[in-house]
Design a protein around this motif. Sequence first.
Motif, PDB file in Angstrom:
ATOM      1  N   GLU A 252       0.851  -1.189   0.000  1.00  0.00           N
ATOM      2  CA  GLU A 252       0.000   0.000   0.000  1.00  0.00           C
ATOM      3  C   GLU A 252       0.884   1.236   0.000  1.00  0.00           C
ATOM      4  N   LEU A 253       0.566   2.165  -0.909  1.00  0.00           N
ATOM      5  CA  LEU A 253       1.262   3.445  -0.917  1.00  0.00           C
ATOM      6  C   LEU A 253       0.601   4.359   0.092  1.00  0.00           C
ATOM      7  N   ASP A 254       1.361   4.808   1.067  1.00  0.00           N
ATOM      8  CA  ASP A 254       0.848   5.678   2.116  1.00  0.00           C
ATOM      9  C   ASP A 254       1.281   7.104   1.801  1.00  0.00           C
ATOM     10  N   ALA A 255       0.353   7.895   1.219  1.00  0.00           N
ATOM     11  CA  ALA A 255       0.688   9.253   0.805  1.00  0.00           C
ATOM     12  C   ALA A 255       1.009  10.144   1.993  1.00  0.00           C
ATOM     13  N   ALA A 256       0.293   9.954   3.090  1.00  0.00           N
ATOM     14  CA  ALA A 256       0.522  10.791   4.272  1.00  0.00           C
ATOM     15  C   ALA A 256       1.923  10.604   4.834  1.00  0.00           C
ATOM     16  N   GLU A 257       2.411   9.369   4.794  1.00  0.00           N
ATOM     17  CA  GLU A 257       3.740   9.064   5.322  1.00  0.00           C
ATOM     18  C   GLU A 257       4.825   9.144   4.248  1.00  0.00           C
ATOM     19  N   SER A 258       4.396   9.325   2.979  1.00  0.00           N
ATOM     20  CA  SER A 258       5.339   9.274   1.849  1.00  0.00           C
ATOM     21  C   SER A 258       6.174   8.010   1.928  1.00  0.00           C
ATOM     22  N   ALA A 259       5.468   6.892   2.058  1.00  0.00           N
ATOM     23  CA  ALA A 259       6.146   5.606   2.272  1.00  0.00           C
ATOM     24  C   ALA A 259       5.309   4.485   1.681  1.00  0.00           C
ATOM     25  N   LEU A 260       5.902   3.314   1.678  1.00  0.00           N
ATOM     26  CA  LEU A 260       5.247   2.098   1.188  1.00  0.00           C
ATOM     27  C   LEU A 260       5.038   1.166   2.367  1.00  0.00           C
ATOM     28  N   ARG A 261       3.809   0.682   2.555  1.00  0.00           N
ATOM     29  CA  ARG A 261       3.505  -0.278   3.618  1.00  0.00           C
ATOM     30  C   ARG A 261       3.429  -1.670   2.991  1.00  0.00           C
ATOM     31  N   ILE A 262       4.210  -2.588   3.529  1.00  0.00           N
ATOM     32  CA  ILE A 262       4.336  -3.921   2.943  1.00  0.00           C
ATOM     33  C   ILE A 262       4.009  -4.975   3.984  1.00  0.00           C
ATOM     34  N   GLN A 263       3.217  -5.970   3.589  1.00  0.00           N
ATOM     35  CA  GLN A 263       2.988  -7.142   4.437  1.00  0.00           C
ATOM     36  C   GLN A 263       3.713  -8.322   3.805  1.00  0.00           C
ATOM     37  N   ALA A 264       4.630  -8.912   4.581  1.00  0.00           N
ATOM     38  CA  ALA A 264       5.429 -10.040   4.086  1.00  0.00           C
ATOM     39  C   ALA A 264       5.025 -11.310   4.817  1.00  0.00           C
ATOM     40  N   VAL A 265       4.793 -12.387   4.066  1.00  0.00           N
ATOM     41  CA  VAL A 265       4.418 -13.660   4.679  1.00  0.00           C
ATOM     42  C   VAL A 265       5.604 -14.619   4.764  1.00  0.00           C
ATOM     43  N   TYR A 286      15.742   4.364   1.839  1.00  0.00           N
ATOM     44  CA  TYR A 286      16.055   5.324   2.891  1.00  0.00           C
ATOM     45  C   TYR A 286      15.700   4.793   4.279  1.00  0.00           C
ATOM     46  N   GLU A 287      14.649   3.989   4.340  1.00  0.00           N
ATOM     47  CA  GLU A 287      14.202   3.468   5.646  1.00  0.00           C
ATOM     48  C   GLU A 287      13.460   2.152   5.443  1.00  0.00           C
ATOM     49  N   VAL A 288      13.771   1.174   6.266  1.00  0.00           N
ATOM     50  CA  VAL A 288      13.024  -0.084   6.333  1.00  0.00           C
ATOM     51  C   VAL A 288      12.814  -0.383   7.807  1.00  0.00           C
ATOM     52  N   SER A 289      11.572  -0.249   8.269  1.00  0.00           N
ATOM     53  CA  SER A 289      11.325  -0.438   9.698  1.00  0.00           C
ATOM     54  C   SER A 289      10.067  -1.269   9.916  1.00  0.00           C
ATOM     55  N   PRO A 290      10.083  -2.185  10.895  1.00  0.00           N
ATOM     56  CA  PRO A 290       8.880  -2.965  11.209  1.00  0.00           C
ATOM     57  C   PRO A 290       7.827  -2.067  11.827  1.00  0.00           C
ATOM     58  N   SER A 291       6.585  -2.294  11.477  1.00  0.00           N
ATOM     59  CA  SER A 291       5.506  -1.464  12.010  1.00  0.00           C
ATOM     60  C   SER A 291       4.581  -2.227  12.943  1.00  0.00           C
ATOM     61  N   ASP A 292       4.890  -3.503  13.233  1.00  0.00           N
ATOM     62  CA  ASP A 292       4.017  -4.282  14.118  1.00  0.00           C
ATOM     63  C   ASP A 292       4.832  -5.210  15.006  1.00  0.00           C
ATOM     64  N   GLU A 293       5.940  -4.714  15.558  1.00  0.00           N
ATOM     65  CA  GLU A 293       6.817  -5.574  16.331  1.00  0.00           C
ATOM     66  C   GLU A 293       6.521  -5.561  17.828  1.00  0.00           C
ATOM     67  N   SER A 294       5.414  -4.960  18.244  1.00  0.00           N
ATOM     68  CA  SER A 294       5.073  -4.997  19.667  1.00  0.00           C
ATOM     69  C   SER A 294       4.688  -6.409  20.073  1.00  0.00           C
ATOM     70  N   LEU A 295       4.877  -6.713  21.364  1.00  0.00           N
ATOM     71  CA  LEU A 295       4.469  -8.027  21.851  1.00  0.00           C
ATOM     72  C   LEU A 295       2.980  -8.252  21.659  1.00  0.00           C
ATOM     73  N   GLU A 296       2.192  -7.191  21.816  1.00  0.00           N
ATOM     74  CA  GLU A 296       0.754  -7.344  21.649  1.00  0.00           C
ATOM     75  C   GLU A 296       0.414  -7.861  20.249  1.00  0.00           C
ATOM     76  N   SER A 297       1.115  -7.347  19.231  1.00  0.00           N
ATOM     77  CA  SER A 297       0.811  -7.806  17.873  1.00  0.00           C
ATOM     78  C   SER A 297       1.251  -9.255  17.677  1.00  0.00           C
ATOM     79  N   VAL A 298       2.383  -9.628  18.271  1.00  0.00           N
ATOM     80  CA  VAL A 298       2.846 -11.017  18.172  1.00  0.00           C
ATOM     81  C   VAL A 298       1.848 -11.958  18.816  1.00  0.00           C
ATOM     82  N   PHE A 299       1.416 -11.627  20.032  1.00  0.00           N
ATOM     83  CA  PHE A 299       0.505 -12.507  20.755  1.00  0.00           C
ATOM     84  C   PHE A 299      -0.872 -12.548  20.092  1.00  0.00           C
TER      85      PHE A 299
END
Length: 305
Positions: A252-265, A286-299
């Motif tokens: 998904e292209l996120d215009a507000a963040e000027s970034a690309l949101r990717i879901q990898a399986v 320029y940047e590659v960062s996880p957006s769901d690495e909280s324990l809550e998302s894992v659990f």
Amino acid sequence: MTTISIDNVSRWFGNVVAVNDVTMTIGPGVTGLLGPNGAGKSTLINMMAGFLPPSTGTVTLDTTPVWRNEQAYRHIGIVPEREAMYDFLTGAEFVLANAELHGLPDPGAAARKALATVEMEYAQGRRIETYSKGMRQRVKMASALVHEPSVLLLDEPFNGMDPRQRLQLMDLLRRMGAEGRTVLFSSHILEEVEQLARHIEVIVAGRHAASGDYRRIRRLMTNRPHRYLVRSSDDRALASALIAHGSTSGLELDAAESALRIQAVDFAGFTELLPRVAREHGIRLYEVSPSDESLESVFSYLVTA
């Protein structure tokens, strides 16, 4: 060999359900009770220790109910997360008082042995009110060990400890597990459980989410869909190059963040694919960062997997 059995246990406070129909068995060795903050771990431990009655279901110690069973405390030692200490006592006096309450034949010797076990002899003559958080944790541990229980229940025992204190406590718990004692400790930190427990029980929002060998459950966590926020010199071209690959399931292209949101399986496949595709198409990352690495998302993934 002592075993704690939890059978269809629920516990609610008014309209709030803290533990919801949990069934598990805790046997000899070291077991980690893993879950995000507020998952119900402390409530579950308090029921195992006989501090709280289940609203429904049963908690038994070798087939004998724990609730209103004072004989259970001959076998159980507990280190609660909440501070419940007499700060005007010295560490030695606090541990000695617990040895005397247990009716031990030589409470003084038992207290000295327990303090030595947690390496607190150097501060045993100081008042507890002068202790650091880590020191208070260790004197609570000495108090729990003074009668040499076969079951040890620890609620977030590493809170406030420095690295050396943590390693010392981990070594102690490993030895106790190897001796055949039943050791259960709760934590919301994956790394603590990974270093110490081979068997884990996972609690999420009061429910039993997973049980078994740590490595198997950790693989489930690792293989869950990963979400990333990626910023590059050409997000559209990068998305076009990635979308056909099997390691991604959504972009998904996120215009507000000027970034690309990717879901990898496919975590391994994606981490190899992204830099290769960027290099082949002359795209700068320029940047590659996880957006769901909280324990809550894992659990949460474990609950719905």
